[in-house]
Design a protein around this motif. Structure first.
Motif, short mmCIF file in Angstrom:
data_model
loop_
_atom_site.label_atom_id
_atom_site.label_comp_id
_atom_site.label_asym_id
_atom_site.label_seq_id
_atom_site.Cartn_x
_atom_site.Cartn_y
_atom_site.Cartn_z
N LEU A 114 0.82 -1.21 0.00
CA LEU A 114 0.00 0.00 0.00
C LEU A 114 0.85 1.26 0.00
CD1 LEU A 114 -2.78 -1.03 2.56
CD2 LEU A 114 -3.08 -0.63 0.12
N GLN A 115 1.94 1.23 0.75
CA GLN A 115 2.80 2.41 0.81
C GLN A 115 3.59 2.62 -0.47
OE1 GLN A 115 5.11 1.70 4.38
NE2 GLN A 115 3.53 2.57 5.72
N ALA A 116 3.69 1.59 -1.30
CA ALA A 116 4.40 1.72 -2.58
C ALA A 116 3.51 2.28 -3.68
CB ALA A 116 4.96 0.36 -3.00
N ILE A 117 2.20 2.36 -3.45
CA ILE A 117 1.29 2.91 -4.46
C ILE A 117 1.40 4.43 -4.47
CG2 ILE A 117 -1.14 3.14 -5.13
CD1 ILE A 117 -1.65 0.43 -3.87
N PRO A 118 1.66 5.05 -5.61
CA PRO A 118 1.80 6.51 -5.66
C PRO A 118 0.51 7.21 -5.20
CG PRO A 118 2.58 5.50 -7.69
CD PRO A 118 1.87 4.43 -6.92
N GLY A 119 0.68 8.19 -4.35
CA GLY A 119 -0.48 8.94 -3.87
C GLY A 119 -1.16 9.72 -4.97
N GLU A 149 -5.19 10.30 -5.65
CA GLU A 149 -5.73 11.66 -5.70
C GLU A 149 -6.43 11.93 -7.02
OE1 GLU A 149 -2.38 14.11 -4.97
OE2 GLU A 149 -2.17 13.52 -2.86
N ALA A 150 -5.88 11.41 -8.11
CA ALA A 150 -6.51 11.61 -9.42
C ALA A 150 -7.87 10.92 -9.47
CB ALA A 150 -5.60 11.06 -10.53
N ALA A 151 -7.97 9.74 -8.89
CA ALA A 151 -9.25 9.05 -8.86
C ALA A 151 -10.25 9.78 -7.99
CB ALA A 151 -9.06 7.62 -8.34
N ALA A 152 -9.79 10.36 -6.88
CA ALA A 152 -10.68 11.13 -6.02
C ALA A 152 -11.20 12.38 -6.73
CB ALA A 152 -9.95 11.50 -4.73
N ILE A 153 -10.33 13.02 -7.49
CA ILE A 153 -10.75 14.21 -8.24
C ILE A 153 -11.79 13.85 -9.30
CG2 ILE A 153 -9.94 15.97 -9.87
CD1 ILE A 153 -7.29 16.00 -8.36
N PHE A 213 -10.57 1.86 -3.84
CA PHE A 213 -9.85 0.70 -3.32
C PHE A 213 -9.97 -0.48 -4.27
CE2 PHE A 213 -9.58 -3.23 -0.88
CZ PHE A 213 -8.38 -3.06 -0.22
N TRP A 214 -11.19 -0.80 -4.70
CA TRP A 214 -11.40 -2.03 -5.49
C TRP A 214 -10.99 -1.89 -6.94
CZ3 TRP A 214 -11.60 -6.15 -2.84
CH2 TRP A 214 -12.23 -6.19 -1.59
N THR A 215 -11.00 -0.68 -7.49
CA THR A 215 -10.65 -0.51 -8.90
C THR A 215 -9.21 -0.04 -9.12
OG1 THR A 215 -11.49 1.78 -8.88
CG2 THR A 215 -13.03 0.03 -9.51
N ILE A 216 -8.58 0.51 -8.09
CA ILE A 216 -7.21 1.02 -8.26
C ILE A 216 -6.24 0.34 -7.30
CG2 ILE A 216 -5.74 3.06 -8.11
CD1 ILE A 216 -8.14 4.73 -8.96
N VAL A 217 -6.53 0.43 -6.00
CA VAL A 217 -5.58 -0.06 -5.00
C VAL A 217 -5.45 -1.57 -5.05
CG1 VAL A 217 -5.10 -0.20 -2.53
CG2 VAL A 217 -6.01 1.92 -3.51
N PHE A 218 -6.57 -2.27 -5.03
CA PHE A 218 -6.50 -3.73 -4.97
C PHE A 218 -5.85 -4.34 -6.21
CE2 PHE A 218 -8.34 -8.07 -5.09
CZ PHE A 218 -7.82 -8.51 -3.89
N PRO A 219 -6.17 -3.88 -7.44
CA PRO A 219 -5.44 -4.41 -8.60
C PRO A 219 -3.94 -4.17 -8.53
CG PRO A 219 -7.45 -3.35 -9.32
CD PRO A 219 -7.30 -3.02 -7.87
N LEU A 220 -3.53 -3.01 -7.99
CA LEU A 220 -2.09 -2.75 -7.86
C LEU A 220 -1.45 -3.63 -6.80
CD1 LEU A 220 -2.05 1.15 -8.15
CD2 LEU A 220 -1.34 -0.52 -9.86
N LEU A 221 -2.25 -4.17 -5.90
CA LEU A 221 -1.74 -5.09 -4.87
C LEU A 221 -1.75 -6.55 -5.33
CD1 LEU A 221 -3.36 -3.82 -1.53
CD2 LEU A 221 -0.94 -3.77 -2.13
N SER A 222 -2.15 -6.81 -6.56
CA SER A 222 -2.29 -8.20 -7.01
C SER A 222 -0.99 -8.99 -6.94
CB SER A 222 -2.88 -8.23 -8.42
OG SER A 222 -2.07 -7.51 -9.33
N PRO A 223 0.19 -8.44 -7.25
CA PRO A 223 1.41 -9.24 -7.07
C PRO A 223 1.64 -9.64 -5.62
CG PRO A 223 1.84 -7.36 -8.49
CD PRO A 223 0.49 -7.15 -7.90
N THR A 224 1.39 -8.71 -4.70
CA THR A 224 1.54 -9.02 -3.28
C THR A 224 0.51 -10.05 -2.83
OG1 THR A 224 2.35 -6.77 -2.87
CG2 THR A 224 1.59 -8.02 -0.96
N THR A 225 -0.72 -9.89 -3.29
CA THR A 225 -1.78 -10.83 -2.92
C THR A 225 -1.48 -12.23 -3.43
OG1 THR A 225 -3.37 -9.00 -3.04
CG2 THR A 225 -4.26 -11.24 -3.01
#
Length: 294
Positions: free
Chosen positions: A181-186, A190-194, A203-215
């Motif tokens: 999570l800390q390796a994901i660029p903020g 922020e762009a998704a929030a905007i 979380f489900w469309t951006i963060v979780f897919p980026l965590l797929s290697p870790t998962t």
């Protein structure tokens, strides 16, 4: 220019550097594995004084034993429950600990501590909490009308060992999820929030897919952990009971070999268990890894 490449003047120094690791792996993994394969083709007498080479007789007896298939089904259920519970809870804790709150460093440290607890100690802790007569949580459950007795009820015993084994592994999963999570660029968040995406959608469309290697990595590790490293939890809490309700493959190897003195049969079980774990890992790399976005 790229980083300077380090080269060795000869082959002696690289060999000396990797020799201790190779020695440890060979002594504590490959040699016992070879011994187990060899012993699986042998049968010993009751006193261990003589052995007889029986070829595949131990494997034939193993695959015609209904109790072995019961232990296999129990292990699959146990592994799925432990991996799912530990991964889900660790991801939730990591997402909460990744926030900018006061004392976040202390919370993260406390969440990592349980990983230092040995499986047998984790079993003792949960045994004290869920003991039907004296356990604090068990007495609370009985007082609110929820019957709880893992000594007699197989489902209760399975729930107990799953909770203890998952609790032991949550800290390990939490550490990797938090690092991911800390390796994901903020700026991505922020762009998704905007763009108007809410917290759950981000979380489900951006963060979780980026965590797929870790998962994916943690899923492989947790399956191996549930199959091979939960002996201490089961031995302390239930001894595989009641009525073999919590007898997993790794505990059956111990019961048949150490208690039943069937060393050839238990060696055959350990070989099959190793093959199952390798097969499950290969299946995960073959099919699940396709969904991983590196």
């Amino acid at each position: 220019m790229g980083p300077e490449r380090i080269t060795f003047g000869g082959r002696l120094l690289p060999a000396a550097l990797i020799a201790p690791q190779l020695l440890i792996v060979g002594l504590f993994f490959y040699w016992p594995a070879v011994q187990a394969v060899w012993q699986s083709f042998q049968m010993q007498d009751a006193f261990g004084l003589s052995t007889e080479f029986v070829w595949f007789e131990n494997y034939r007896a193993l695959f015609t034993d209904p109790g072995y298939y019961q232990a296999l089904a129990t292990t699959l259920i146990f592994a799925a429950a432990v991996a799912g519970l530990s991964l889900g809870f660790a991801l939730l804790l990591a997402a909460m600990a990744d926030r900018e709150i006061r004392g976040a460093g202390l919370y993260r440290t406390l969440l990592i501590w349980p990983y230092a607890v040995a499986p047998a100690v984790a079993g003792v802790l949960f045994g004290f909490l869920f003991q039907p007569g004296l356990g604090l949580i068990a007495r609370g459950l009985n007082q609110i009308g929820i019957p709880w007795n893992p000594l007699l009820d197989g489902n209760h015993a399975m729930i107990l060992v799953v909770m203890a084994a998952a609790w032991k592994q949550v800290s390990y999963n939490f550490l990797f999820f938090l690092a991911g999570l800390q390796a994901i660029p903020g700026s991505v968040i922020e762009a998704a929030a905007i763009d108007g995406a809410g917290p759950a959608r981000r979380f489900w469309t951006i963060v979780f897919p980026l965590l797929s290697p870790t998962t994916f990595f943690l899923m492989v590790v947790n399956v191996v952990y549930a199959f091979c490293e939960t002996f201490g939890v089961i031995d302390v809490l239930t001894h595989g009971g009641p009525g073999r309700a919590t007898q997993t493959l790794v505990y059956k190897v111990y019961q048949d070999g150490r208690i039943g003195a069937d060393l050839g049969g238990s060696a055959a079980q350990s070989v099959v268990l190793m093959a199952i774990v390798i097969g499950l890992t290969a299946i995960q790399f073959r099919y699940v890894e396709k969904r991983v976005a590196y």
